[in-house]
Design a protein around this motif. Structure first.
Motif, mmCIF file in Angstrom:
data_model
loop_
_atom_site.group_PDB
_atom_site.id
_atom_site.type_symbol
_atom_site.label_atom_id
_atom_site.label_comp_id
_atom_site.label_asym_id
_atom_site.label_seq_id
_atom_site.Cartn_x
_atom_site.Cartn_y
_atom_site.Cartn_z
ATOM 1 N N MET A 1 0.856 -1.188 0.000
ATOM 2 C CA MET A 1 0.000 0.000 0.000
ATOM 3 C C MET A 1 0.890 1.236 0.000
ATOM 4 S SD MET A 1 -3.117 -1.354 0.334
ATOM 5 C CE MET A 1 -4.358 -0.408 1.204
ATOM 6 N N PRO A 2 0.932 1.998 -1.084
ATOM 7 C CA PRO A 2 1.888 3.105 -1.200
ATOM 8 C C PRO A 2 1.797 4.140 -0.085
ATOM 9 C CG PRO A 2 0.862 2.659 -3.311
ATOM 10 C CD PRO A 2 0.117 1.848 -2.300
ATOM 11 N N TRP A 3 0.596 4.298 0.494
ATOM 12 C CA TRP A 3 0.393 5.341 1.519
ATOM 13 C C TRP A 3 0.812 4.872 2.903
ATOM 14 C CZ3 TRP A 3 -3.035 2.329 -0.908
ATOM 15 C CH2 TRP A 3 -3.413 2.740 -2.196
ATOM 16 N N PHE A 4 1.089 3.581 3.048
ATOM 17 C CA PHE A 4 1.325 3.013 4.372
ATOM 18 C C PHE A 4 2.748 2.513 4.592
ATOM 19 C CE2 PHE A 4 -3.385 1.459 4.310
ATOM 20 C CZ PHE A 4 -3.830 2.770 4.382
ATOM 21 N N VAL A 5 3.592 2.559 3.564
ATOM 22 C CA VAL A 5 4.956 2.033 3.723
ATOM 23 C C VAL A 5 6.041 3.078 3.471
ATOM 24 C CG1 VAL A 5 4.303 -0.336 3.161
ATOM 25 C CG2 VAL A 5 5.089 1.170 1.341
ATOM 26 N N HIS A 6 5.655 4.233 2.917
ATOM 27 C CA HIS A 6 6.645 5.247 2.545
ATOM 28 C C HIS A 6 5.964 6.609 2.538
ATOM 29 C CE1 HIS A 6 10.134 7.008 0.693
ATOM 30 N NE2 HIS A 6 9.508 7.298 -0.426
ATOM 31 N N ASP A 7 6.757 7.675 2.718
ATOM 32 C CA ASP A 7 6.151 9.000 2.878
ATOM 33 C C ASP A 7 5.712 9.655 1.575
ATOM 34 O OD1 ASP A 7 8.598 9.610 1.829
ATOM 35 O OD2 ASP A 7 9.346 10.696 3.580
ATOM 36 N N ASP A 8 6.031 9.076 0.434
ATOM 37 C CA ASP A 8 5.598 9.639 -0.844
ATOM 38 C C ASP A 8 4.900 8.561 -1.664
ATOM 39 O OD1 ASP A 8 5.158 10.889 -3.224
ATOM 40 O OD2 ASP A 8 7.250 11.372 -3.646
ATOM 41 N N PRO A 9 3.555 8.515 -1.626
ATOM 42 C CA PRO A 9 2.839 7.458 -2.343
ATOM 43 C C PRO A 9 3.044 7.504 -3.856
ATOM 44 C CG PRO A 9 1.314 9.124 -1.538
ATOM 45 C CD PRO A 9 2.634 9.416 -0.903
ATOM 46 N N ASN A 10 3.460 8.657 -4.368
ATOM 47 C CA ASN A 10 3.721 8.766 -5.801
ATOM 48 C C ASN A 10 5.081 8.206 -6.195
ATOM 49 O OD1 ASN A 10 1.313 10.223 -6.826
ATOM 50 N ND2 ASN A 10 2.001 11.779 -5.363
#
Length: 387
Positions: free
Chosen positions: A273-282
Protein backbone atom coordinates in the motif's frame (compact mmCIF):
# COMPACT_ATOMS: atom_id res chain seq x y z
CA UNK A 1 3.61 -18.26 -16.09
CA UNK A 2 3.94 -16.30 -19.31
CA UNK A 3 7.52 -16.43 -20.54
CA UNK A 4 7.50 -12.73 -21.54
CA UNK A 5 7.71 -11.58 -17.89
CA UNK A 6 6.42 -8.13 -18.65
CA UNK A 7 7.01 -5.41 -16.06
CA UNK A 8 10.31 -6.49 -14.53
CA UNK A 9 11.41 -3.95 -11.93
CA UNK A 10 14.99 -2.67 -12.52
CA UNK A 11 16.85 -4.58 -9.80
CA UNK A 12 19.82 -4.90 -12.17
CA UNK A 13 20.15 -8.65 -11.68
CA UNK A 14 22.69 -10.67 -13.57
CA UNK A 15 21.42 -13.25 -16.07
CA UNK A 16 22.26 -15.97 -13.56
CA UNK A 17 20.26 -14.19 -10.85
CA UNK A 18 17.31 -13.70 -13.20
CA UNK A 19 17.27 -17.39 -14.04
CA UNK A 20 17.53 -18.29 -10.36
CA UNK A 21 14.63 -15.98 -9.46
CA UNK A 22 12.42 -17.43 -12.18
CA UNK A 23 13.19 -20.98 -11.11
CA UNK A 24 12.41 -20.22 -7.45
CA UNK A 25 9.19 -18.41 -8.34
CA UNK A 26 7.93 -21.08 -10.71
CA UNK A 27 8.73 -24.02 -8.42
CA UNK A 28 7.53 -22.53 -5.11
CA UNK A 29 4.12 -22.34 -3.51
CA UNK A 30 3.44 -18.60 -3.62
CA UNK A 31 0.80 -17.14 -1.29
CA UNK A 32 -0.56 -13.60 -1.10
CA UNK A 33 -2.47 -13.59 2.19
CA UNK A 34 -4.42 -10.44 1.35
CA UNK A 35 -4.98 -10.82 -2.36
CA UNK A 36 -7.28 -8.18 -3.86
CA UNK A 37 -6.45 -9.33 -7.40
CA UNK A 38 -5.92 -10.79 -9.83
CA UNK A 39 -7.05 -7.71 -11.75
CA UNK A 40 -6.07 -4.07 -11.27
CA UNK A 41 -6.90 -0.81 -13.07
CA UNK A 42 -3.78 -1.35 -15.21
CA UNK A 43 -5.06 -4.75 -16.33
CA UNK A 44 -8.57 -3.55 -17.30
CA UNK A 45 -9.02 -1.90 -20.73
CA UNK A 46 -10.18 1.73 -20.80
CA UNK A 47 -13.18 0.69 -22.90
CA UNK A 48 -14.33 -1.58 -20.07
CA UNK A 49 -13.77 1.17 -17.47
CA UNK A 50 -15.90 3.59 -19.51
CA UNK A 51 -18.61 0.98 -19.96
CA UNK A 52 -18.68 0.33 -16.21
CA UNK A 53 -19.08 4.03 -15.45
CA UNK A 54 -22.17 4.18 -17.65
CA UNK A 55 -23.60 1.05 -16.04
CA UNK A 56 -23.08 2.43 -12.52
CA UNK A 57 -24.66 5.86 -12.99
CA UNK A 58 -28.04 4.62 -11.79
CA UNK A 59 -26.46 3.98 -8.35
CA UNK A 60 -24.91 7.45 -8.00
CA UNK A 61 -27.34 8.48 -5.24
CA UNK A 62 -26.14 5.64 -3.01
CA UNK A 63 -22.39 6.27 -2.37
CA UNK A 64 -21.58 2.86 -0.88
CA UNK A 65 -23.34 0.92 -3.64
CA UNK A 66 -21.88 3.20 -6.31
CA UNK A 67 -18.39 2.59 -4.95
CA UNK A 68 -18.75 -1.18 -4.74
CA UNK A 69 -20.66 -1.80 -7.97
CA UNK A 70 -17.70 -1.64 -10.42
CA UNK A 71 -15.85 -4.50 -8.70
CA UNK A 72 -19.05 -6.58 -8.71
CA UNK A 73 -19.54 -5.95 -12.40
CA UNK A 74 -15.87 -6.72 -13.09
CA UNK A 75 -16.31 -10.09 -11.39
CA UNK A 76 -19.47 -10.79 -13.37
CA UNK A 77 -17.69 -9.95 -16.62
CA UNK A 78 -14.78 -12.18 -15.63
CA UNK A 79 -17.05 -15.12 -14.89
CA UNK A 80 -18.87 -14.86 -18.22
CA UNK A 81 -15.63 -14.59 -20.19
CA UNK A 82 -15.70 -10.88 -21.07
CA UNK A 83 -12.50 -10.26 -19.08
CA UNK A 84 -10.03 -13.07 -19.84
CA UNK A 85 -7.37 -11.03 -18.03
CA UNK A 86 -8.81 -12.38 -14.75
CA UNK A 87 -7.27 -15.78 -15.39
CA UNK A 88 -4.32 -14.48 -17.40
CA UNK A 89 -3.13 -12.12 -14.64
CA UNK A 90 -3.47 -14.75 -11.90
CA UNK A 91 -1.42 -17.27 -13.85
CA UNK A 92 1.10 -14.61 -14.91
CA UNK A 93 1.58 -13.69 -11.23
CA UNK A 94 2.67 -17.17 -10.22
CA UNK A 95 0.53 -16.85 -7.08
CA UNK A 96 -0.64 -20.31 -6.00
CA UNK A 97 -3.14 -19.19 -3.36
CA UNK A 98 -4.82 -15.90 -2.53
CA UNK A 99 -7.84 -14.64 -0.66
CA UNK A 100 -11.42 -14.72 -1.76
CA UNK A 101 -12.99 -12.28 0.67
CA UNK A 102 -16.35 -12.36 2.43
CA UNK A 103 -18.06 -9.28 3.81
CA UNK A 104 -19.35 -9.80 7.34
CA UNK A 105 -20.40 -6.19 7.93
CA UNK A 106 -24.11 -7.09 8.11
CA UNK A 107 -26.25 -10.20 7.92
CA UNK A 108 -27.33 -9.17 4.43
CA UNK A 109 -23.72 -8.83 3.29
CA UNK A 110 -22.88 -12.23 4.76
CA UNK A 111 -25.51 -13.90 2.58
CA UNK A 112 -24.68 -11.98 -0.59
CA UNK A 113 -20.91 -12.32 -0.24
CA UNK A 114 -21.13 -16.07 0.37
CA UNK A 115 -23.08 -16.34 -2.88
CA UNK A 116 -20.59 -14.09 -4.69
CA UNK A 117 -17.55 -16.01 -3.48
CA UNK A 118 -19.06 -19.44 -4.16
CA UNK A 119 -19.96 -18.32 -7.67
CA UNK A 120 -16.25 -17.82 -8.38
CA UNK A 121 -15.46 -21.41 -7.46
CA UNK A 122 -18.41 -22.56 -9.55
CA UNK A 123 -17.48 -20.45 -12.58
CA UNK A 124 -13.74 -21.14 -12.79
CA UNK A 125 -12.72 -24.77 -13.13
CA UNK A 126 -9.12 -23.76 -12.41
CA UNK A 127 -9.98 -22.24 -8.98
CA UNK A 128 -10.31 -24.48 -5.91
CA UNK A 129 -11.37 -23.72 -2.35
CA UNK A 130 -8.49 -24.05 0.12
CA UNK A 131 -9.73 -25.45 3.41
CA UNK A 132 -6.48 -27.22 4.29
CA UNK A 133 -2.80 -26.83 3.47
CA UNK A 134 -3.00 -29.92 1.27
CA UNK A 135 -5.62 -28.17 -0.87
CA UNK A 136 -2.99 -25.54 -1.62
CA UNK A 137 -0.33 -28.16 -2.33
CA UNK A 138 -2.70 -30.02 -4.64
CA UNK A 139 -3.53 -26.83 -6.52
CA UNK A 140 0.17 -26.27 -7.17
CA UNK A 141 0.70 -29.85 -8.27
CA UNK A 142 -2.23 -29.71 -10.70
CA UNK A 143 -1.56 -26.26 -12.18
CA UNK A 144 -4.65 -24.83 -10.47
CA UNK A 145 -5.18 -21.82 -8.21
CA UNK A 146 -6.45 -21.92 -4.62
CA UNK A 147 -8.78 -19.44 -2.96
CA UNK A 148 -8.44 -18.91 0.80
CA UNK A 149 -11.71 -17.60 2.21
CA UNK A 150 -11.22 -14.73 4.63
CA UNK A 151 -13.01 -11.69 6.03
CA UNK A 152 -11.93 -8.37 7.50
CA UNK A 153 -14.90 -7.37 9.64
CA UNK A 154 -17.26 -9.04 12.09
CA UNK A 155 -20.12 -6.60 12.78
CA UNK A 156 -22.74 -8.73 11.04
CA UNK A 157 -22.09 -11.61 13.44
CA UNK A 158 -23.24 -9.69 16.50
CA UNK A 159 -22.55 -11.87 19.52
CA UNK A 160 -23.79 -15.06 17.92
CA UNK A 161 -20.75 -17.32 17.93
CA UNK A 162 -22.77 -20.05 16.19
CA UNK A 163 -22.47 -18.05 12.98
CA UNK A 164 -18.78 -18.95 12.99
CA UNK A 165 -19.59 -22.67 12.76
CA UNK A 166 -21.55 -22.11 9.55
CA UNK A 167 -18.89 -19.84 8.09
CA UNK A 168 -16.22 -22.40 8.91
CA UNK A 169 -18.25 -25.09 7.16
CA UNK A 170 -18.43 -22.83 4.11
CA UNK A 171 -14.65 -22.51 4.14
CA UNK A 172 -13.75 -19.41 6.20
CA UNK A 173 -10.16 -19.86 7.36
CA UNK A 174 -8.97 -16.38 8.39
CA UNK A 175 -10.88 -13.63 10.20
CA UNK A 176 -9.76 -10.17 11.25
CA UNK A 177 -10.90 -9.11 14.72
CA UNK A 178 -11.46 -5.39 14.02
CA UNK A 179 -11.46 -3.06 11.03
CA UNK A 180 -9.95 0.27 12.16
CA UNK A 181 -12.72 1.18 14.59
CA UNK A 182 -14.10 -0.17 17.88
CA UNK A 183 -16.39 -3.19 17.75
CA UNK A 184 -17.65 -5.76 20.22
CA UNK A 185 -14.38 -7.70 20.01
CA UNK A 186 -11.84 -4.94 20.54
CA UNK A 187 -10.37 -1.59 19.54
CA UNK A 188 -9.17 -0.96 16.01
CA UNK A 189 -6.05 0.90 14.98
CA UNK A 190 -7.97 4.13 14.30
CA UNK A 191 -9.36 4.37 17.83
CA UNK A 192 -7.86 7.00 20.15
CA UNK A 193 -8.54 4.75 23.12
CA UNK A 194 -6.14 1.81 23.01
CA UNK A 195 -8.74 -0.38 24.68
CA UNK A 196 -7.66 -3.87 23.77
CA UNK A 197 -9.80 -7.00 23.54
CA UNK A 198 -13.18 -7.09 25.32
CA UNK A 199 -14.49 -9.97 27.44
CA UNK A 200 -16.55 -11.09 24.45
CA UNK A 201 -13.45 -10.74 22.30
CA UNK A 202 -11.68 -13.34 24.43
CA UNK A 203 -14.57 -15.77 23.82
CA UNK A 204 -14.46 -14.94 20.12
CA UNK A 205 -10.74 -15.70 19.86
CA UNK A 206 -11.18 -19.00 21.67
CA UNK A 207 -13.99 -19.93 19.25
CA UNK A 208 -11.71 -19.22 16.29
CA UNK A 209 -9.07 -21.42 17.92
CA UNK A 210 -11.59 -24.20 18.48
CA UNK A 211 -12.72 -24.19 14.85
CA UNK A 212 -9.34 -23.71 13.22
CA UNK A 213 -9.70 -20.18 11.84
CA UNK A 214 -6.65 -17.90 11.75
CA UNK A 215 -6.86 -14.87 14.07
CA UNK A 216 -5.93 -11.84 11.96
CA UNK A 217 -4.88 -8.59 13.70
CA UNK A 218 -4.03 -6.40 10.69
CA UNK A 219 -6.40 -3.49 11.39
CA UNK A 220 -6.35 -3.98 15.18
CA UNK A 221 -5.07 -1.45 17.68
CA UNK A 222 -1.84 -2.11 19.54
CA UNK A 223 -3.38 -3.46 22.74
CA UNK A 224 -5.92 -5.53 20.80
CA UNK A 225 -3.05 -7.14 18.89
CA UNK A 226 -1.11 -7.84 22.08
CA UNK A 227 -4.21 -9.19 23.82
CA UNK A 228 -5.03 -11.44 20.87
CA UNK A 229 -1.55 -12.92 21.04
CA UNK A 230 -1.90 -13.41 24.78
CA UNK A 231 -5.30 -15.13 24.62
CA UNK A 232 -4.95 -17.21 21.46
CA UNK A 233 -3.89 -20.82 21.82
CA UNK A 234 -2.86 -20.92 18.15
CA UNK A 235 -0.56 -18.76 16.03
CA UNK A 236 -1.82 -15.23 15.38
CA UNK A 237 -1.20 -13.35 12.12
CA UNK A 238 -1.27 -9.86 10.70
CA UNK A 239 -2.10 -10.69 7.10
CA UNK A 240 -1.33 -7.21 5.71
CA UNK A 241 0.61 -4.58 7.60
CA UNK A 242 3.96 -2.79 7.78
CA UNK A 243 6.63 -1.72 10.25
CA UNK A 244 5.84 1.29 12.42
CA UNK A 245 9.54 2.02 12.98
CA UNK A 246 10.00 2.45 9.22
CA UNK A 247 6.81 4.43 8.59
CA UNK A 248 4.74 5.68 11.50
CA UNK A 249 1.21 4.97 10.33
CA UNK A 250 -1.78 3.59 12.23
CA UNK A 251 -1.83 0.58 9.90
CA UNK A 252 1.71 -0.46 10.77
CA UNK A 253 2.81 -2.61 13.70
CA UNK A 254 5.15 -1.68 16.53
CA UNK A 255 8.14 -3.85 17.41
CA UNK A 256 6.24 -5.14 20.46
CA UNK A 257 3.33 -6.28 18.28
CA UNK A 258 5.61 -7.92 15.72
CA UNK A 259 7.47 -9.75 18.48
CA UNK A 260 4.21 -10.86 20.11
CA UNK A 261 2.84 -12.26 16.84
CA UNK A 262 6.10 -14.08 16.16
CA UNK A 263 6.13 -15.51 19.68
CA UNK A 264 2.80 -17.24 18.96
CA UNK A 265 4.39 -18.84 15.91
CA UNK A 266 2.50 -16.48 13.64
CA UNK A 267 3.37 -14.54 10.50
CA UNK A 268 3.43 -10.83 9.67
CA UNK A 269 2.39 -10.15 6.07
CA UNK A 270 3.83 -7.01 4.49
CA UNK A 271 1.49 -4.99 2.29
CA UNK A 272 2.08 -3.05 -0.92
CA UNK A 273 0.00 0.00 0.00
CA UNK A 274 1.89 3.11 -1.20
CA UNK A 275 0.39 5.34 1.52
CA UNK A 276 1.32 3.01 4.37
CA UNK A 277 4.96 2.03 3.72
CA UNK A 278 6.64 5.25 2.55
CA UNK A 279 6.15 9.00 2.88
CA UNK A 280 5.60 9.64 -0.84
CA UNK A 281 2.84 7.46 -2.34
CA UNK A 282 3.72 8.77 -5.80
CA UNK A 283 7.24 7.40 -5.49
CA UNK A 284 6.83 4.23 -3.45
CA UNK A 285 8.75 1.32 -4.93
CA UNK A 286 9.06 -2.37 -4.30
CA UNK A 287 12.36 -1.61 -2.58
CA UNK A 288 10.44 0.28 0.11
CA UNK A 289 8.19 -2.76 0.61
CA UNK A 290 11.22 -5.04 0.79
CA UNK A 291 12.70 -2.76 3.47
CA UNK A 292 9.76 -3.71 5.70
CA UNK A 293 10.37 -7.41 5.01
CA UNK A 294 14.06 -7.03 5.86
CA UNK A 295 13.22 -5.26 9.11
CA UNK A 296 10.87 -8.03 10.28
CA UNK A 297 13.40 -10.72 9.36
CA UNK A 298 16.08 -8.91 11.38
CA UNK A 299 13.71 -8.42 14.32
CA UNK A 300 12.03 -11.82 14.69
CA UNK A 301 13.56 -14.16 12.12
CA UNK A 302 12.91 -15.55 8.67
CA UNK A 303 10.04 -17.83 9.78
CA UNK A 304 7.65 -15.00 10.66
CA UNK A 305 7.31 -12.81 7.57
CA UNK A 306 5.19 -13.17 4.45
CA UNK A 307 3.40 -11.12 1.82
CA UNK A 308 -0.15 -9.74 1.98
CA UNK A 309 -0.20 -7.06 -0.70
CA UNK A 310 -3.79 -5.73 -0.27
CA UNK A 311 -3.15 -3.67 -3.41
CA UNK A 312 -3.85 -3.07 -6.25
CA UNK A 313 -7.59 -3.73 -6.32
CA UNK A 314 -9.70 -5.46 -8.95
CA UNK A 315 -11.27 -2.10 -9.74
CA UNK A 316 -11.09 0.87 -12.12
CA UNK A 317 -9.45 4.26 -11.58
CA UNK A 318 -12.58 6.43 -11.44
CA UNK A 319 -14.10 4.15 -8.80
CA UNK A 320 -10.95 4.26 -6.64
CA UNK A 321 -10.93 8.06 -6.75
CA UNK A 322 -14.56 8.09 -5.64
CA UNK A 323 -13.79 5.64 -2.83
CA UNK A 324 -11.00 7.83 -1.46
CA UNK A 325 -13.13 10.98 -1.53
CA UNK A 326 -16.44 9.59 -0.25
CA UNK A 327 -16.00 6.20 1.45
CA UNK A 328 -12.56 5.97 3.08
CA UNK A 329 -13.28 8.74 5.65
CA UNK A 330 -16.30 6.72 6.86
CA UNK A 331 -14.04 3.73 7.49
CA UNK A 332 -11.67 5.53 9.84
CA UNK A 333 -9.13 6.84 7.31
CA UNK A 334 -8.22 10.52 7.60
CA UNK A 335 -8.73 12.76 4.58
CA UNK A 336 -5.96 12.14 2.06
CA UNK A 337 -4.79 9.06 3.96
CA UNK A 338 -6.30 6.02 2.40
CA UNK A 339 -6.51 3.84 -0.70
CA UNK A 340 -6.51 5.76 -3.98
CA UNK A 341 -5.00 5.36 -7.43
CA UNK A 342 -1.26 5.11 -6.68
CA UNK A 343 0.50 1.76 -6.91
CA UNK A 344 3.88 0.54 -5.75
CA UNK A 345 6.39 0.79 -8.59
CA UNK A 346 7.11 -2.82 -9.46
CA UNK A 347 3.62 -4.04 -8.57
CA UNK A 348 1.37 -2.02 -10.88
CA UNK A 349 -0.27 -5.32 -11.84
CA UNK A 350 -0.39 -8.71 -10.16
CA UNK A 351 1.27 -10.14 -13.26
CA UNK A 352 4.45 -8.46 -11.95
CA UNK A 353 4.49 -10.48 -8.70
CA UNK A 354 7.77 -12.18 -9.63
CA UNK A 355 9.41 -8.85 -8.73
CA UNK A 356 9.13 -9.86 -5.06
CA UNK A 357 11.24 -12.93 -5.72
CA UNK A 358 13.66 -10.97 -7.90
CA UNK A 359 14.07 -8.34 -5.19
CA UNK A 360 14.75 -10.95 -2.53
CA UNK A 361 17.40 -12.51 -4.77
CA UNK A 362 18.97 -9.07 -5.16
CA UNK A 363 19.06 -8.65 -1.39
CA UNK A 364 21.00 -11.86 -0.89
CA UNK A 365 18.40 -14.21 0.57
CA UNK A 366 18.95 -17.93 0.08
CA UNK A 367 16.57 -20.00 -2.04
CA UNK A 368 15.07 -21.59 1.08
CA UNK A 369 14.52 -18.25 2.79
CA UNK A 370 12.90 -16.77 -0.32
CA UNK A 371 10.54 -19.73 -0.50
CA UNK A 372 9.52 -19.09 3.11
CA UNK A 373 8.82 -15.40 2.52
CA UNK A 374 6.84 -15.80 -0.70
CA UNK A 375 4.60 -18.54 0.62
CA UNK A 376 6.22 -21.18 2.80
CA UNK A 377 5.63 -19.39 6.09
CA UNK A 378 1.95 -18.85 5.28
CA UNK A 379 1.59 -22.52 4.32
CA UNK A 380 3.15 -23.58 7.63
CA UNK A 381 0.88 -21.47 9.80
CA UNK A 382 -2.18 -22.33 7.68
CA UNK A 383 -1.47 -26.02 8.19
CA UNK A 384 -0.87 -25.60 11.92
CA UNK A 385 -4.16 -23.76 12.49
CA UNK A 386 -6.47 -25.01 9.73
CA UNK A 387 -5.13 -28.50 9.05
Amino acid sequence: MNESYEGLYPFDLTQEQEERARKIHEESIVIDMLFQGPLSPNAIPDSIADKLKEMCEEYADDPMTYSRMPSKLIMAMSKNGELPAFKEEWYQSGITAGNRQLSLSSQESIITSIADVQSQFDAFDWLTKAKTANDIRNAKANHLKAGIISAQETDGLGKNLAFLDSLYDFGLRMLQLTYNNQNQIGAGCAEQANGGVTNFGVQFIHKLNELGILVDTSHCGKQTTLDACSHSNHPVVASHTGVENLFNHMRCKSDDEIKAIAKTGGVIGVFAMPWFVHDDPNDTTLDHVLDHIDYIVDLVGIDHVGIGTDWPMSDVTWSLVYFKEHIAPKLGFKKGNGPSTETVKGLEKYGYFINFTRGLVKRGYTDQDIQKIIGGNWLRVFEEVCG
